[in-house]
Design a protein around this motif. Sequence first.
Motif, PDB file in Angstrom:
ATOM      1  N   PHE A 244       0.790  -1.220   0.000  1.00 50.61           N
ATOM      2  CA  PHE A 244       0.000   0.000   0.000  1.00 50.61           C
ATOM      3  C   PHE A 244       0.832   1.284   0.000  1.00 50.61           C
ATOM      4  O   PHE A 244       0.256   2.379  -0.026  1.00 50.61           O
ATOM      5  N   ASN A 245       2.159   1.173   0.021  1.00 50.74           N
ATOM      6  CA  ASN A 245       2.988   2.379  -0.120  1.00 50.74           C
ATOM      7  C   ASN A 245       3.188   2.751  -1.590  1.00 50.74           C
ATOM      8  O   ASN A 245       3.775   3.793  -1.882  1.00 50.74           O
ATOM      9  N   VAL A 246       2.717   1.916  -2.489  1.00 46.90           N
ATOM     10  CA  VAL A 246       2.814   2.208  -3.924  1.00 46.90           C
ATOM     11  C   VAL A 246       1.556   2.945  -4.365  1.00 46.90           C
ATOM     12  O   VAL A 246       0.433   2.478  -4.135  1.00 46.90           O
ATOM     13  N   ASN A 247       1.757   4.076  -4.992  1.00 47.19           N
ATOM     14  CA  ASN A 247       0.665   4.856  -5.570  1.00 47.19           C
ATOM     15  C   ASN A 247       0.828   4.844  -7.083  1.00 47.19           C
ATOM     16  O   ASN A 247       1.731   5.499  -7.623  1.00 47.19           O
ATOM     17  N   MET A 248       0.015   4.068  -7.748  1.00 47.00           N
ATOM     18  CA  MET A 248       0.171   3.877  -9.187  1.00 47.00           C
ATOM     19  C   MET A 248      -0.145   5.170  -9.947  1.00 47.00           C
ATOM     20  O   MET A 248      -1.292   5.592 -10.034  1.00 47.00           O
ATOM     21  N   ASP A 249       0.901   5.802 -10.492  1.00 46.71           N
ATOM     22  CA  ASP A 249       0.701   6.996 -11.323  1.00 46.71           C
ATOM     23  C   ASP A 249       0.821   6.584 -12.795  1.00 46.71           C
ATOM     24  O   ASP A 249       1.025   5.414 -13.121  1.00 46.71           O
ATOM     25  N   ASP A 250       0.688   7.572 -13.674  1.00 44.93           N
ATOM     26  CA  ASP A 250       0.705   7.268 -15.109  1.00 44.93           C
ATOM     27  C   ASP A 250       2.036   6.658 -15.539  1.00 44.93           C
ATOM     28  O   ASP A 250       2.065   5.776 -16.408  1.00 44.93           O
ATOM     29  N   THR A 251       3.142   7.121 -14.948  1.00 45.00           N
ATOM     30  CA  THR A 251       4.457   6.600 -15.325  1.00 45.00           C
ATOM     31  C   THR A 251       4.579   5.117 -14.978  1.00 45.00           C
ATOM     32  O   THR A 251       5.026   4.302 -15.791  1.00 45.00           O
ATOM     33  N   LEU A 252       4.159   4.757 -13.756  1.00 42.94           N
ATOM     34  CA  LEU A 252       4.240   3.348 -13.348  1.00 42.94           C
ATOM     35  C   LEU A 252       3.292   2.482 -14.168  1.00 42.94           C
ATOM     36  O   LEU A 252       3.644   1.355 -14.555  1.00 42.94           O
ATOM     37  N   ARG A 253       2.115   3.000 -14.467  1.00 43.09           N
ATOM     38  CA  ARG A 253       1.167   2.216 -15.267  1.00 43.09           C
ATOM     39  C   ARG A 253       1.725   1.968 -16.668  1.00 43.09           C
ATOM     40  O   ARG A 253       1.553   0.884 -17.236  1.00 43.09           O
ATOM     41  N   ALA A 254       2.415   2.948 -17.215  1.00 46.39           N
ATOM     42  CA  ALA A 254       3.013   2.779 -18.543  1.00 46.39           C
ATOM     43  C   ALA A 254       4.113   1.722 -18.506  1.00 46.39           C
ATOM     44  O   ALA A 254       4.231   0.892 -19.419  1.00 46.39           O
ATOM     45  N   LYS A 255       4.925   1.744 -17.451  1.00 46.31           N
ATOM     46  CA  LYS A 255       5.996   0.750 -17.334  1.00 46.31           C
ATOM     47  C   LYS A 255       5.424  -0.658 -17.167  1.00 46.31           C
ATOM     48  O   LYS A 255       6.028  -1.637 -17.613  1.00 46.31           O
ATOM     49  N   CYS A 256       4.263  -0.759 -16.506  1.00 44.38           N
ATOM     50  CA  CYS A 256       3.638  -2.074 -16.303  1.00 44.38           C
ATOM     51  C   CYS A 256       2.910  -2.563 -17.555  1.00 44.38           C
ATOM     52  O   CYS A 256       2.512  -3.734 -17.615  1.00 44.38           O
ATOM     53  N   GLY A 257       2.747  -1.679 -18.527  1.00 41.75           N
ATOM     54  CA  GLY A 257       1.977  -2.025 -19.717  1.00 41.75           C
ATOM     55  C   GLY A 257       2.553  -3.179 -20.512  1.00 41.75           C
ATOM     56  O   GLY A 257       1.818  -3.892 -21.202  1.00 41.75           O
ATOM     57  N   ARG A 258       3.854  -3.392 -20.429  1.00 42.79           N
ATOM     58  CA  ARG A 258       4.501  -4.467 -21.193  1.00 42.79           C
ATOM     59  C   ARG A 258       4.378  -5.828 -20.513  1.00 42.79           C
ATOM     60  O   ARG A 258       4.725  -6.850 -21.106  1.00 42.79           O
ATOM     61  N   ILE A 259       3.905  -5.865 -19.261  1.00 39.47           N
ATOM     62  CA  ILE A 259       3.841  -7.106 -18.489  1.00 39.47           C
ATOM     63  C   ILE A 259       2.487  -7.776 -18.716  1.00 39.47           C
ATOM     64  O   ILE A 259       1.445  -7.121 -18.649  1.00 39.47           O
ATOM     65  N   ASN A 260       2.496  -9.066 -18.979  1.00 37.57           N
ATOM     66  CA  ASN A 260       1.262  -9.779 -19.334  1.00 37.57           C
ATOM     67  C   ASN A 260       0.229  -9.780 -18.209  1.00 37.57           C
ATOM     68  O   ASN A 260      -0.954  -9.537 -18.438  1.00 37.57           O
ATOM     69  N   THR A 261       0.662 -10.088 -16.997  1.00 40.05           N
ATOM     70  CA  THR A 261      -0.264 -10.204 -15.872  1.00 40.05           C
ATOM     71  C   THR A 261       0.193  -9.301 -14.739  1.00 40.05           C
ATOM     72  O   THR A 261       1.330  -9.421 -14.276  1.00 40.05           O
ATOM     73  N   VAL A 262      -0.680  -8.403 -14.296  1.00 40.74           N
ATOM     74  CA  VAL A 262      -0.333  -7.454 -13.250  1.00 40.74           C
ATOM     75  C   VAL A 262      -1.434  -7.431 -12.187  1.00 40.74           C
ATOM     76  O   VAL A 262      -2.610  -7.279 -12.507  1.00 40.74           O
ATOM     77  N   MET A 263      -1.031  -7.593 -10.928  1.00 36.54           N
ATOM     78  CA  MET A 263      -1.935  -7.436  -9.791  1.00 36.54           C
ATOM     79  C   MET A 263      -1.432  -6.262  -8.971  1.00 36.54           C
ATOM     80  O   MET A 263      -0.269  -6.250  -8.524  1.00 36.54           O
ATOM     81  N   LEU A 264      -2.279  -5.261  -8.763  1.00 35.84           N
ATOM     82  CA  LEU A 264      -1.900  -4.018  -8.096  1.00 35.84           C
ATOM     83  C   LEU A 264      -2.260  -4.055  -6.609  1.00 35.84           C
ATOM     84  O   LEU A 264      -2.949  -4.967  -6.152  1.00 35.84           O
ATOM     85  N   PRO A 265      -1.791  -3.053  -5.844  1.00 38.89           N
ATOM     86  CA  PRO A 265      -1.957  -3.113  -4.373  1.00 38.89           C
ATOM     87  C   PRO A 265      -3.372  -3.377  -3.895  1.00 38.89           C
ATOM     88  O   PRO A 265      -3.572  -4.092  -2.900  1.00 38.89           O
ATOM     89  N   HIS A 266      -4.383  -2.805  -4.557  1.00 38.22           N
ATOM     90  CA  HIS A 266      -5.759  -2.929  -4.072  1.00 38.22           C
ATOM     91  C   HIS A 266      -6.549  -4.014  -4.790  1.00 38.22           C
ATOM     92  O   HIS A 266      -7.755  -4.146  -4.582  1.00 38.22           O
ATOM     93  N   ASP A 267      -5.887  -4.806  -5.623  1.00 37.43           N
ATOM     94  CA  ASP A 267      -6.581  -5.885  -6.328  1.00 37.43           C
ATOM     95  C   ASP A 267      -6.866  -7.051  -5.380  1.00 37.43           C
ATOM     96  O   ASP A 267      -6.168  -7.260  -4.393  1.00 37.43           O
TER      97      ASP A 267
END
Length: 267
Positions: A244-267
């Motif tokens: 929960f110390n990660v706050n997904m901003d546009d930059t992080l979301r863009a970097k995660c875009g290349r990864i097939n499966t992503v689970m974020l802090p609140h998922d």
Amino acid sequence: MPSSSGRRRRGRRGTRRRHRNSTRTWAELPLVAISTILHKLDHIEILMGAGQVCRSWRRAARDEPELWRRIDMRFHADLFYQLNLHGMAQAAVRRSKGQCEAFWGEYAGDDDFLLYLGDQAPSLKSLRLISCYDVSNEGFTVAIEKFPLLEELELSLCSNVGEGGVFGVVGKACLQLKRFRQSKHSFFDFEASGYNKDDEALGVATMRELRSLQLFGNNLTNEGLTAILDNCQHLESLDICHCFNVNMDDTLRAKCGRINTVMLPHD
């Protein structure tokens, strides 16, 4: 007319004969059949009883290294206070005769065991430790350098392993590591002078060949996640649930875009 005592004696003799025949039937099974049965059991079951049926079963359980190539000692947490699971883990590895490629232990493993595993299993590719509270940073750091071929590492609920640069040691020692999982009991945001919330994440960032990463309840921040994404270019799966110390901003979301499966802090 036969007496009742005579019938009882004949009945007891018959029972003994049936017992001897039953024992002889199990003992006379061919080695291939015994091996097939043992391969269907988990290793704690073999150590506790199945491998003690008779001499031929003991021999099969003791002298067949293939049976102990992949050792699974999970799902027996209820036995922790009844048996010496650390000692049983050593016995299992000893029977592999240097051929152990995977060890999965729940409550089964301490510092001494890890050092023993390092000496006895130079070809280890998978190490999964769950609720191994007797494994420390010091012991783990020494042992992990003995596993250069490691491809999978799990440290779940191992509360005495982590931080202090430990994961950086893993990254340097295990250059073929492709899957790493660390699960904590729960997220706990700790504030203290000199405490680096991204210590573990920066260590993970040195594991450059990772394909799959799971960090549950970790204290990493955006900075730590950025380091991981920038350095682990082969990631196909990322799970940072309850971080929960990660706050997904546009930059992080863009970097995660290349990864097939992503689970974020609140998922």
